[in-house]
Design an enzyme around this catalytic site. Sequence first.
Site, PDB file in Angstrom:
ATOM      1  N   PRO A  21       0.784  -1.227   0.000  1.00 65.24           N
ATOM      2  CA  PRO A  21       0.000   0.000   0.000  1.00 65.24           C
ATOM      3  C   PRO A  21       0.819   1.281   0.000  1.00 65.24           C
ATOM      4  O   PRO A  21       1.857   1.374   0.644  1.00 65.24           O
ATOM      5  CB  PRO A  21      -0.828  -0.101   1.287  1.00 65.24           C
ATOM      6  N   ASN A  22       0.331   2.225  -0.760  1.00 64.57           N
ATOM      7  CA  ASN A  22       0.868   3.589  -0.861  1.00 64.57           C
ATOM      8  C   ASN A  22       2.182   3.693  -1.630  1.00 64.57           C
ATOM      9  O   ASN A  22       2.677   4.797  -1.857  1.00 64.57           O
ATOM     10  CB  ASN A  22       1.005   4.236   0.535  1.00 64.57           C
ATOM     11  N   ARG A  41       5.318  10.973  -2.515  1.00 62.34           N
ATOM     12  CA  ARG A  41       4.996  10.639  -1.126  1.00 62.34           C
ATOM     13  C   ARG A  41       6.234  10.823  -0.254  1.00 62.34           C
ATOM     14  O   ARG A  41       7.212  10.078  -0.376  1.00 62.34           O
ATOM     15  CB  ARG A  41       4.559   9.175  -1.069  1.00 62.34           C
ATOM     16  N   TYR A  87      11.328   8.606   1.551  1.00 66.85           N
ATOM     17  CA  TYR A  87      11.316   7.468   0.623  1.00 66.85           C
ATOM     18  C   TYR A  87      12.109   7.702  -0.666  1.00 66.85           C
ATOM     19  O   TYR A  87      12.264   6.782  -1.466  1.00 66.85           O
ATOM     20  CB  TYR A  87       9.859   7.102   0.275  1.00 66.85           C
ATOM     21  N   ASN A 144       8.054  -5.430  -0.725  1.00 69.92           N
ATOM     22  CA  ASN A 144       7.970  -4.318   0.214  1.00 69.92           C
ATOM     23  C   ASN A 144       6.508  -4.262   0.618  1.00 69.92           C
ATOM     24  O   ASN A 144       5.672  -3.764  -0.136  1.00 69.92           O
ATOM     25  CB  ASN A 144       8.401  -3.001  -0.439  1.00 69.92           C
ATOM     26  N   ALA A 155       3.055  -0.601   4.992  1.00 66.01           N
ATOM     27  CA  ALA A 155       2.584  -0.631   6.381  1.00 66.01           C
ATOM     28  C   ALA A 155       2.161  -2.029   6.834  1.00 66.01           C
ATOM     29  O   ALA A 155       2.201  -2.337   8.030  1.00 66.01           O
ATOM     30  CB  ALA A 155       1.426   0.355   6.554  1.00 66.01           C
ATOM     31  N   HIS A 161       4.118  -4.248   9.395  1.00 66.37           N
ATOM     32  CA  HIS A 161       4.102  -4.096  10.838  1.00 66.37           C
ATOM     33  C   HIS A 161       2.975  -4.855  11.533  1.00 66.37           C
ATOM     34  O   HIS A 161       2.990  -5.007  12.736  1.00 66.37           O
ATOM     35  CB  HIS A 161       4.042  -2.603  11.191  1.00 66.37           C
ATOM     36  N   ASP A 220       1.560 -15.236   7.214  1.00 64.33           N
ATOM     37  CA  ASP A 220       1.164 -16.650   7.116  1.00 64.33           C
ATOM     38  C   ASP A 220       1.223 -17.152   5.681  1.00 64.33           C
ATOM     39  O   ASP A 220       1.583 -18.311   5.441  1.00 64.33           O
ATOM     40  CB  ASP A 220      -0.251 -16.847   7.681  1.00 64.33           C
ATOM     41  N   GLU A 253      12.668  -9.164   2.071  1.00 62.39           N
ATOM     42  CA  GLU A 253      11.853  -8.011   2.458  1.00 62.39           C
ATOM     43  C   GLU A 253      12.663  -6.738   2.223  1.00 62.39           C
ATOM     44  O   GLU A 253      13.818  -6.641   2.651  1.00 62.39           O
ATOM     45  CB  GLU A 253      11.501  -8.142   3.954  1.00 62.39           C
ATOM     46  N   HIS A 308      12.684  -2.402   2.421  1.00 57.36           N
ATOM     47  CA  HIS A 308      12.081  -1.122   2.810  1.00 57.36           C
ATOM     48  C   HIS A 308      12.954   0.007   2.311  1.00 57.36           C
ATOM     49  O   HIS A 308      14.182  -0.039   2.478  1.00 57.36           O
ATOM     50  CB  HIS A 308      11.938  -1.023   4.334  1.00 57.36           C
ATOM     51  N   SER A 321      12.954   3.095   3.444  1.00 55.93           N
ATOM     52  CA  SER A 321      13.461   3.838   4.603  1.00 55.93           C
ATOM     53  C   SER A 321      14.069   2.857   5.605  1.00 55.93           C
ATOM     54  O   SER A 321      13.802   1.654   5.538  1.00 55.93           O
ATOM     55  CB  SER A 321      12.310   4.601   5.271  1.00 55.93           C
ATOM     56  N   ARG A 336      12.973   5.167  12.732  1.00 55.70           N
ATOM     57  CA  ARG A 336      11.784   5.994  12.583  1.00 55.70           C
ATOM     58  C   ARG A 336      10.887   5.801  13.812  1.00 55.70           C
ATOM     59  O   ARG A 336      11.373   5.538  14.890  1.00 55.70           O
ATOM     60  CB  ARG A 336      11.071   5.623  11.283  1.00 55.70           C
ATOM     61  N   ARG A 388       7.314   1.178  13.687  1.00 56.85           N
ATOM     62  CA  ARG A 388       7.848   0.657  12.418  1.00 56.85           C
ATOM     63  C   ARG A 388       9.017  -0.305  12.626  1.00 56.85           C
ATOM     64  O   ARG A 388       9.440  -0.990  11.708  1.00 56.85           O
ATOM     65  CB  ARG A 388       8.313   1.809  11.522  1.00 56.85           C
TER      66      ARG A 388
END
Length: 154
Positions: A16-17, A24, A29, A81, A84, A87, A94, A105, A107, A109, A114, A118
């Site tokens: 998302p986002n 953004r 980012y 990635n 959110a 978290h 699962d 994984e 990220h 940032s 932060r 996070r």
Amino acid sequence: MLEKQMKSKILVINGPNLNLLGRREPEIYGAATLETIIKNMQDKAAELNLELDTFQSNHEGVIVDAIQEATKNNYAFIIINPGAFSHYSIAIRDAIAAIPIPVIEVHLSNIFRREHFRSNSVIAPVSIGQIVGFKAEGYILALEAAYRILNNKE
Ligand code: DQA
């Protein structure tokens, strides 16, 4: 005659986002759009003789479906990635735990410097590793890591 070597396929999932990258919070980012990130990954994949499928979704269930489907499509690696969802999405965690495909994984940032919330990723324990804090470059590093592991260079 030499047999044609099959290209390893990698699935790149952005949560998302991340479709808003570029506009953004660029100070956090980076300035690269998701389109640029994917283009750079495609260039790197071509260099490494890897095949890349990519998608972005703002929806948890769509990401769970894609992870489940990945086994049918013979992906050698997933680079994700989860945004959110990293978290708190036990459903995505699962789904990853349920499949045999190794997951990296990423990220943009550094999630550890932060807000406190996070610094916990529920995805990390079901991933082979995390790359955080290198902005768009992190995706290229993830691709190189997958390539090196697939070719026993790690
Ligand atoms: C992010 C970090 C997350 O905490 C955040 O919710 C994101 C982006 C990153 O790439 O740095 O959406 O995954």
